[in-house]
Motif scaffolding. Structure first.
Motif, PDB file in Angstrom:
ATOM      1  N   GLU A 293       4.166   1.704   6.759  1.00 35.41           N
ATOM      2  CA  GLU A 293       5.153   0.462   7.020  1.00 35.41           C
ATOM      3  C   GLU A 293       6.489   1.162   6.349  1.00 35.41           C
ATOM      4  O   GLU A 293       7.405   0.947   6.927  1.00 35.41           O
ATOM      5  N   PHE A 294       6.251   1.534   5.089  1.00 35.44           N
ATOM      6  CA  PHE A 294       7.570   1.996   4.270  1.00 35.44           C
ATOM      7  C   PHE A 294       8.143   3.153   5.208  1.00 35.44           C
ATOM      8  O   PHE A 294       9.570   3.051   5.280  1.00 35.44           O
ATOM      9  N   ARG A 295       7.635   4.109   5.366  1.00 37.74           N
ATOM     10  CA  ARG A 295       8.074   5.240   6.137  1.00 37.74           C
ATOM     11  C   ARG A 295       8.485   4.870   7.644  1.00 37.74           C
ATOM     12  O   ARG A 295       9.860   5.393   7.978  1.00 37.74           O
ATOM     13  N   LEU A 296       7.882   4.134   8.135  1.00 41.86           N
ATOM     14  CA  LEU A 296       8.204   3.615   9.589  1.00 41.86           C
ATOM     15  C   LEU A 296       9.500   2.869   9.414  1.00 41.86           C
ATOM     16  O   LEU A 296      10.360   2.965  10.436  1.00 41.86           O
ATOM     17  N   SER A 297       9.765   1.997   8.494  1.00 44.80           N
ATOM     18  CA  SER A 297      11.157   1.342   8.240  1.00 44.80           C
ATOM     19  C   SER A 297      12.148   2.360   8.071  1.00 44.80           C
ATOM     20  O   SER A 297      13.278   1.894   8.709  1.00 44.80           O
ATOM     21  N   LEU A 298      12.134   3.329   7.318  1.00 46.33           N
ATOM     22  CA  LEU A 298      12.884   4.185   6.915  1.00 46.33           C
ATOM     23  C   LEU A 298      13.481   5.047   8.452  1.00 46.33           C
ATOM     24  O   LEU A 298      14.642   5.148   8.749  1.00 46.33           O
TER      25      LEU A 298
END
Length: 554
Positions: A293-298
């Protein structure tokens, strides 16, 4: 004697860079990057004075890619813009200072790619390079393991890391340490294969005890590094390692039964890692979900940024400044990198330039590694396998992390990239008698440029453990050498904190702080920290109307 010394000096300097970068905290601090650049440019200078052996066009491809990136960066630099203004119709940068730093860094990388195949021009020199990378990987692993047994947040036993960092050994980030160690593992495997395959051609081949002892020592070192990779808890590095082991094993064996055995071994090892290793708790669905989720938001915000700058990019090295207006609200703090080297480079240079660089890289690697099967059990085959796997692991890990933004790791990657073609067809080591004077002169100029940033960083380090007055004095010296917006921001912050209570002296100090804050904000107009500081200083000076709208994100 003098001629032999001058020819060996560039190799010694580059091997010194191999050792220095990882041990100096990954060379992420300006003083370390400055010294690393000095080592590279000095090696280039002496290599140019020695004359350059002839090279074919394929082996020059990495150097030409670096020159192309430098050219794009220079065009962007002479046409500065702002992320808060409409996009330029010509290549531009939204952060001139960051692009200046990126140009210096890429100049060092270009010098490295020009120098590496000339310095490591035969199998023995490449052996020494791989041995150096492998040895430093062992040291990083041992330092990291010892660190875990004492205080994980204390590097080398004396340096406390800032809040939010997860260090391993001398690296501030465990994933970056793991990436370096995986490259080192494959360098060790390459040495192991090379010694085994070329044993019949070696002198003293009947000395079984010596051969076995050295091979056993390499195997032990590989084991030590793998333990370090597991203890670093880096899932991305471990996945890249497993994928490259699988590909390497299948590519270097022709019989089906051996390929089945390799696939089975990798599968069993993966199951053991998932269920019975230090990294197992980080492989649960909960951890994966938060990380994804963190990377996809970035990445999603990066794609929105890409839509605004699809063809010309935001500027070499300017990702942090360009990303501010697009940063997801759920992510606190500063986003310095995209957590994907591929995406970050695309955003900086634009799609056409990105495509040209990728095409050149693929062409070079295809020409260099395409002979892998043809070279089976020939001289250089083991080294080629190790280097190819090291490069592959770095590129794979770069899909989900920013290892190329760590100068020490980037230098190791580029060195291996520059010499992989030499393992296939060694260059002619007969050097031209005429020195390459232009390259030597450029190296001297770039050395001088690297010194300024290193000196400024040295002043900052001198004030780190001192009083606020000492920090102000040291930061004042630093900005005279290097107009780093971060230095101006820190200087303004300390000046505001130390302002006296008396009205007139306080106003004088606050005005000085405002002047330094303005310099920082002018370079980074979208930086929330700089905007908040500017607004606070303006309000302290009674300029409430000027401070309106400066607090918070834009």
């Amino acid at each position: 004697m003098t001629s032999r010394f001058s020819q060996r000096l560039p190799e010694a300097l580059l091997l010194g860079a191999v050792a220095f970068g990882p041990l100096a905290f990954g060379a992420v601090e300006p003083w370390a990057m400055g010294f690393l650049a000095i080592l590279i440019f000095t090696a280039t200078f002496f290599s140019a004075l020695n004359g350059a052996p002839p090279q074919d066009s394929v082996r020059k491809a990495p150097f030409f890619i670096a020159l192309f990136v430098l050219a794009i960066g220079l065009i962007q630099r002479i046409n500065p813009g702002s992320i808060v203004e409409p996009a330029n119709i010509f290549p531009s940068t939204v952060h001139s200072y960051a692009t200046d730093g990126a140009l210096r860094t890429w100049a060092a990388y270009a010098a490295l790619l020009w120098c590496a195949p000339r310095v490591f021009a035969d199998q023995r020199a490449i052996n020494r390079l791989l041995a150096a990378v492998f040895s430093i990987g062992c040291v990083i692993s041992i330092v990291g393991i010892v660190q875990l047994a004492n205080d994980r947040l204390l590097m080398y036993g004396f340096r406390h890391v800032p809040y939010g960092f997860e260090p391993f050994g001398p690296y501030y980030n465990r994933d970056h340490a793991a990436s370096m160690m995986v490259m080192a593992v494959f360098c060790g495997i390459g040495l192991l294969m090379d010694r085994f395959l070329t044993r019949p051609q070696r002198e003293g081949r009947n000395d079984n005890s010596s051969f076995g002892a050295i091979q056993g020592l390499i195997i032990f070192g590989v084991g030590i590094i793998l333990v370090g990779v597991l203890q670093s808890l880096s899932r991305g590095a471990l996945a890249a390692f497993g994928a490259c082991v699988l590909v390497l094993g299948i590519a270097t064996t022709s019989q089906v039964k051996y390929r089945i055995a390799i696939v089975t071994a990798v599968a069993i090892a993966s199951l053991l890692i998932v269920f019975a290793s230090p990294i197992a708790p980080r492989l649960t669905a909960e951890y994966f979900q938060s990380s994804v989720e963190f990377r996809l938001s970035l990445y999603k915000a990066g794609c929105i940024l890409f839509k605004d700058f699809p063809f010309l990019g935001t500027g070499l090295g300017a990702f942090q400044q360009a990303y501010y207006p697009f940063k997801p609200a759920a992510i606190a703090g500063v986003v310095e990198h995209a957590h994907s080297d591929w995406l970050e480079f695309l955003l900086q240079v634009g799609l056409p330039s990105f495509g040209i660089c990728i095409f050149g890289l693929v062409y070079y690697l295809r020409q260099s590694v395409g002979s892998l099967i043809l070279l089976s059990r020939c001289e250089g085959f083991g080294l080629l396998c190790g280097i190819a796997a090291a490069l592959g692991s770095f590129l794979l890990h770069g899909l989900v992390d920013f290892n190329f933004q760590i100068p020490a790791n980037a230098v190791l990657f580029l060195l291996l990239l520059g010499v992989i073609g030499t393992t296939v067809a060694p260059v002619n080591v007969i050097r031209n008698s005429k020195p390459v004077l232009l390259a030597a002169a450029l190296a001297l100029i770039l050395i001088a440029g690297s010194v300024r940033a290193a000196i400024a960083s040295g002043f900052v380090l001198r004030g780190t453990d001192g009083s606020a007055e000492v920090r102000i004095e040291m930061l004042g010296q630093a900005v005279r050498w290097d107009a780093n917006p971060k230095y101006y921001y820190d200087l303004a912050t300390y000046q505001a904190q130390m302002a006296p209570d008396e009205a007139e002296p306080r106003r004088k100090v606050m005005r000085a702080a405002l002047e330094n804050s303005t310099r920082a904000l002018r370079a980074c107009p979208a930086d929330t920290r700089y905007r908040n500081l500017q607004g606070m200083l303006l309000r302290q000076l009674g300029r409430v109307d000027d401070a309106a709208g400066l607090t918070g994100d834009i």
